[in-house]
Design a protein around this motif. Structure first.
Motif, PDB file in Angstrom:
ATOM      1  N   ARG A 159      94.761  55.016  45.453  1.00 57.09           N
ATOM      2  CA  ARG A 159      93.602  55.652  44.816  1.00 57.09           C
ATOM      3  C   ARG A 159      93.101  54.862  43.618  1.00 57.09           C
ATOM      4  NH1 ARG A 159      92.515  60.917  45.072  1.00 57.09           N
ATOM      5  NH2 ARG A 159      90.580  60.198  44.078  1.00 57.09           N
ATOM      6  N   TRP A 160      94.003  54.303  42.841  1.00 59.39           N
ATOM      7  CA  TRP A 160      93.624  53.724  41.555  1.00 59.39           C
ATOM      8  C   TRP A 160      93.196  52.264  41.632  1.00 59.39           C
ATOM      9  CZ3 TRP A 160      98.641  55.779  38.766  1.00 59.39           C
ATOM     10  CH2 TRP A 160      98.596  57.175  38.742  1.00 59.39           C
ATOM     11  N   ALA A 161      93.855  51.475  42.477  1.00 56.55           N
ATOM     12  CA  ALA A 161      93.534  50.048  42.526  1.00 56.55           C
ATOM     13  C   ALA A 161      92.079  49.792  42.927  1.00 56.55           C
ATOM     14  CB  ALA A 161      94.492  49.328  43.474  1.00 56.55           C
ATOM     15  N   PRO A 162      91.508  50.496  43.920  1.00 60.63           N
ATOM     16  CA  PRO A 162      90.094  50.259  44.255  1.00 60.63           C
ATOM     17  C   PRO A 162      89.130  50.604  43.131  1.00 60.63           C
ATOM     18  CG  PRO A 162      91.221  51.378  46.064  1.00 60.63           C
ATOM     19  CD  PRO A 162      92.148  51.421  44.888  1.00 60.63           C
ATOM     20  N   LEU A 163      89.594  51.372  42.148  1.00 56.64           N
ATOM     21  CA  LEU A 163      88.744  51.732  41.010  1.00 56.64           C
ATOM     22  C   LEU A 163      88.833  50.712  39.881  1.00 56.64           C
ATOM     23  CD1 LEU A 163      89.507  55.573  40.975  1.00 56.64           C
ATOM     24  CD2 LEU A 163      87.471  54.430  41.863  1.00 56.64           C
ATOM     25  N   GLY A 164      89.569  49.622  40.103  1.00 54.07           N
ATOM     26  CA  GLY A 164      89.594  48.520  39.150  1.00 54.07           C
ATOM     27  C   GLY A 164      90.839  48.405  38.316  1.00 54.07           C
ATOM     28  N   ALA A 165      91.702  49.411  38.290  1.00 54.70           N
ATOM     29  CA  ALA A 165      92.887  49.374  37.441  1.00 54.70           C
ATOM     30  C   ALA A 165      93.913  48.380  37.991  1.00 54.70           C
ATOM     31  CB  ALA A 165      93.515  50.761  37.323  1.00 54.70           C
ATOM     32  N   ALA A 206      86.636  51.065  25.530  1.00 54.88           N
ATOM     33  CA  ALA A 206      85.192  51.179  25.371  1.00 54.88           C
ATOM     34  C   ALA A 206      84.745  50.734  23.983  1.00 54.88           C
ATOM     35  CB  ALA A 206      84.755  52.623  25.634  1.00 54.88           C
ATOM     36  N   ALA A 207      85.601  50.947  22.981  1.00 53.46           N
ATOM     37  CA  ALA A 207      85.231  50.618  21.606  1.00 53.46           C
ATOM     38  C   ALA A 207      85.323  49.120  21.316  1.00 53.46           C
ATOM     39  CB  ALA A 207      86.115  51.395  20.637  1.00 53.46           C
ATOM     40  N   ASP A 208      86.363  48.442  21.854  1.00 54.33           N
ATOM     41  CA  ASP A 208      86.545  47.037  21.470  1.00 54.33           C
ATOM     42  C   ASP A 208      86.702  46.082  22.651  1.00 54.33           C
ATOM     43  OD1 ASP A 208      89.128  47.462  22.401  1.00 54.33           O
ATOM     44  OD2 ASP A 208      90.027  47.600  20.415  1.00 54.33           O
ATOM     45  N   ALA A 209      86.693  46.596  23.891  1.00 53.56           N
ATOM     46  CA  ALA A 209      86.756  45.786  25.114  1.00 53.56           C
ATOM     47  C   ALA A 209      88.066  45.022  25.257  1.00 53.56           C
ATOM     48  CB  ALA A 209      85.589  44.804  25.186  1.00 53.56           C
ATOM     49  N   ARG A 210      89.093  45.383  24.498  1.00 50.35           N
ATOM     50  CA  ARG A 210      90.391  44.709  24.629  1.00 50.35           C
ATOM     51  C   ARG A 210      91.210  45.399  25.726  1.00 50.35           C
ATOM     52  NH1 ARG A 210      93.119  44.251  18.864  1.00 50.35           N
ATOM     53  NH2 ARG A 210      94.120  42.404  19.766  1.00 50.35           N
ATOM     54  N   PRO A 211      91.844  44.631  26.598  1.00 51.35           N
ATOM     55  CA  PRO A 211      92.615  45.246  27.696  1.00 51.35           C
ATOM     56  C   PRO A 211      93.840  45.987  27.174  1.00 51.35           C
ATOM     57  CG  PRO A 211      92.993  42.875  27.618  1.00 51.35           C
ATOM     58  CD  PRO A 211      91.894  43.152  26.633  1.00 51.35           C
ATOM     59  N   ARG A 212      94.161  47.091  27.829  1.00 52.45           N
ATOM     60  CA  ARG A 212      95.290  47.917  27.402  1.00 52.45           C
ATOM     61  C   ARG A 212      96.107  48.347  28.605  1.00 52.45           C
ATOM     62  NH1 ARG A 212      91.686  48.382  23.343  1.00 52.45           N
ATOM     63  NH2 ARG A 212      92.501  48.718  21.234  1.00 52.45           N
ATOM     64  N   ALA A 237      87.073  56.519  37.717  1.00 56.50           N
ATOM     65  CA  ALA A 237      85.765  56.409  38.364  1.00 56.50           C
ATOM     66  C   ALA A 237      84.632  56.662  37.384  1.00 56.50           C
ATOM     67  CB  ALA A 237      85.688  57.392  39.537  1.00 56.50           C
ATOM     68  N   ALA A 238      84.875  57.514  36.390  1.00 57.42           N
ATOM     69  CA  ALA A 238      83.832  57.834  35.417  1.00 57.42           C
ATOM     70  C   ALA A 238      83.579  56.682  34.443  1.00 57.42           C
ATOM     71  CB  ALA A 238      84.218  59.099  34.649  1.00 57.42           C
ATOM     72  N   ARG A 239      84.553  55.772  34.307  1.00 59.36           N
ATOM     73  CA  ARG A 239      84.406  54.671  33.342  1.00 59.36           C
ATOM     74  C   ARG A 239      84.836  53.374  34.024  1.00 59.36           C
ATOM     75  NH1 ARG A 239      86.098  57.345  27.540  1.00 59.36           N
ATOM     76  NH2 ARG A 239      84.629  55.771  26.825  1.00 59.36           N
ATOM     77  N   PRO A 240      84.062  52.872  34.959  1.00 55.56           N
ATOM     78  CA  PRO A 240      84.484  51.700  35.746  1.00 55.56           C
ATOM     79  C   PRO A 240      84.671  50.444  34.906  1.00 55.56           C
ATOM     80  CG  PRO A 240      82.179  52.271  36.184  1.00 55.56           C
ATOM     81  CD  PRO A 240      82.755  53.393  35.388  1.00 55.56           C
ATOM     82  N   ARG A 241      83.838  50.234  33.898  1.00 55.51           N
ATOM     83  CA  ARG A 241      83.973  49.025  33.083  1.00 55.51           C
ATOM     84  C   ARG A 241      85.281  49.044  32.308  1.00 55.51           C
ATOM     85  NH1 ARG A 241      78.381  47.965  29.963  1.00 55.51           N
ATOM     86  NH2 ARG A 241      79.534  46.073  29.426  1.00 55.51           N
ATOM     87  N   GLU A 242      85.643  50.213  31.796  1.00 59.62           N
ATOM     88  CA  GLU A 242      86.901  50.333  31.064  1.00 59.62           C
ATOM     89  C   GLU A 242      88.097  50.259  32.019  1.00 59.62           C
ATOM     90  OE1 GLU A 242      84.305  52.273  30.670  1.00 59.62           O
ATOM     91  OE2 GLU A 242      83.670  51.887  28.601  1.00 59.62           O
TER      92      GLU A 242
END
Length: 546
Positions: free
Chosen positions: A450-456, A383-389, A412-417
């Motif tokens: 559970r996790w893949a549909p949430l973007g991870a 969220a702070a620097d948008a770098r993938p981790r 789910a609470a932080r979909p962009r991250e």
């Protein structure tokens, strides 16, 4: 694709044929009306006739339009049915139930199922081939024991396990190997070395945690999982070798050196201590055995309960942070930052890397708390620097009730991250040649659902020990594989290691996954791995060029 088109349009072609017939009839009537009617209908009723024919043509055109619309609807429904069937097959790694499919689709689905089974058989055969290359790269052809590089890598991992008890290291040397070869011949001497290796392997099979290896032409090694038994084991092994009839008849002489109580030292230091004892055994030790005792007991870890208390308090107090080790592709672009957790056990202490305390966290069942802490820190950092981790997830965590849901809530609470986060299963294959069991794979599959549909993005860490397991892990939702550095050491110079690494990359790519190399230490190895087709790498060599 002709087969797919034919399967989808069996009923649609009937509707389209009807539409075409009606359109042709309407066109014929209209053509007659325009061309023939003016001459043929020279009566007072001509206008009425033309009006009736025009009405009939309009009705037929309407019927044709309805038939065409119906055909399009049927075609679309069949197309959607097929798309759902194919999507189900891809998602589940198997063909869907053909009994539930429309009759005209069954032949196509049966064909896809046959193709899928053939592809699976080819993939399994390729995985077995890679496993054979692995054995060739990591196993001595004469004795069947691990080669030096693989033994030293395992010794390094064992000594780096801070929570484990001290170990003992035995080195065994066959004296005057050249004379044995000259006297008995190379084939006979190889059989003698194989008999000695069988005796070492007997210790490995009887004592859990023991492992052996061949370090060179005349040198062997045996690591014992506990301290305090090195001298007894060395003398017992020496006596067994001396009394073996086949070895005694061939004039085989051996000496043994052992280093006792090894903890919190590097593999090189441990080998040096055992080698010093081996030199004493060759020179003067009674009975061909010498043992180096530890200088002191300092540096040994505290009890497990004390470690657990310190780690738990550090996590609760927020004395934790994530590291940032770059994983780059060949062009130097960042794939993600590998983010293992570090903790500060005391408020004024230093940051300790995971290698210093993670084994104790595993033993004291703190891994779920560790994994959730790393996940929270990684989401905040993204969220702070948008770098993938990328953060690690242990099998022990997946098996804790509610853990999968807790991770899902955070994603789910932080979909962009979450879309820029990778979750890596750590115990993918490090635990042994058999790889993860079905229960572990099932737990990971449940988490992936559970996790893949949430973007991870999902990956495997420390892979390579069990290549035959990779197809099952692919079906469990992974998208990339990080290969353990133990399987890549020597890739720049050792043809067997290169062959194994090449086969592993080919298998990974054949499964549609990315191949990433862990812990690349030097530029020559890194360049060799790029040549072999690795998609990304991490380690000191990558950090130095970042």
């Amino acid at each position: 694709m002709p087969a797919m088109a034919a399967a989808m349009t069996i009923p649609a072609r009937l509707a389209l044929g009807l539409a075409a017939a009606l359109l042709a009839a309407a066109a014929g009537v209209l053509a007659w009306l325009v061309l023939a009617a003016p001459q043929a209908l020279q009566t007072s009723a001509a206008a009425d006739v033309r009006g009736a024919v025009a009405a009939l043509a309009a009705v037929m055109a309407l019927f044709a339009a309805v038939a065409a619309a119906a055909a399009a609807l049927v075609l679309r429904r069949w197309q959607q049915s097929l798309e759902r069937a194919v999507a189900q097959a891809l998602a589940q790694g198997r063909a869907p139930d053909t009994d539930a499919a429309p009759a005209e689709l069954r032949a196509l689905l049966d064909h896809l199922d046959t193709m899928g089974r053939r592809l699976q058989a080819l993939t399994e055969a390729q995985a077995q081939q890679v496993a054979m290359l692995q054995r060739q790269a990591q196993t001595d052809a004469v004795t069947g024991l691990p080669v030096r590089a693989h033994f030293v890598g395992r010794l390094h991992d064992r000594l780096a396990d801070v929570g484990a008890p001290p170990v003992a290291l035995l080195l065994l040397r066959v004296l005057q190997l050249d004379a044995l070869n000259a006297r008995n011949g190379f084939e006979a001497t190889d059989r003698l070395l194989g008999a000695m290796a069988d005796l070492l392997q007997a210790y490995v099979e009887r004592v859990p945690g023991t492992f052996a290896g061949r370090l060179g032409g005349s040198d062997f090694a045996l690591c014992l999982p506990v301290a305090g038994v090195a001298e007894e084991t060395a003398r017992s092994l020496h006596d067994a070798l001396a009394s073996a009839p086949v070895l005694a008849a061939a004039g085989v002489e051996v000496v043994l050196g052992a280093a006792e109580g090894l903890a919190a030292v590097g593999a090189g230091e441990a080998l040096a201590a055992a080698d010093a004892a081996l030199a004493r055994a060759e020179a003067e030790a009674d009975g061909g055995v010498a043992v180096e005792q530890p200088a002191d007991a300092s540096g040994r870890p505290v009890g497990a309960r004390a470690w657990r208390t310190q780690i738990a308090e550090a996590l609760e107090a927020g004395r934790a942070e994530i590291a940032a080790y770059p994983v780059h592709d060949r062009q130097g672009a960042l794939i993600h930052l590998e983010s293992p957790l570090r903790v500060r056990l005391e408020s004024d202490g230093c940051w300790l890397p995971a290698a210093r305390w993670l084994a104790l966290a595993r033993r004291t069942r703190l891994l779920p708390q560790v994994d959730l802490a790393a996940l929270d820190l990684a989401l905040a950092a993204v969220a702070a620097d948008a770098r993938p981790r990328a953060v690690h997830v242990a099998s022990a965590s997946l098996q804790l009730p509610g853990f999968i849901d807790q991770v899902a809530v955070r994603l789910a609470a932080r979909p962009r991250e979450a879309a820029r986060l990778s979750l890596e299963w750590v115990e993918g294959a490090r635990g042994g040649s058999a790889g993860p069991d079905r229960g572990a794979i099932a737990a990971w599959q449940a988490a992936a659902a559970r996790w893949a549909p949430l973007g991870a993005t999902l990956g495997i860490e420390h892979a390579g020990a069990a290549p035959q397991q990779l197809p099952a892990l692919r079906a469990a939702g992974v998208r990339y594989v990080k290969v353990d550095p133990r399987h890549l050491r020597g890739a720049a110079d050792d043809a067997a290691v290169r062959n194994y690494a090449q086969g592993l990359v080919t298998l990974i790519h054949g499964l549609g996954l990315q191949a990433l190399a862990e812990g690349v230490a030097d530029a020559r190895t890194l360049e060799a791995l790029w040549t072999l087709g690795f998609d990304g790498a991490t380690g000191p060599a990558v950090t130095a060029t970042a």
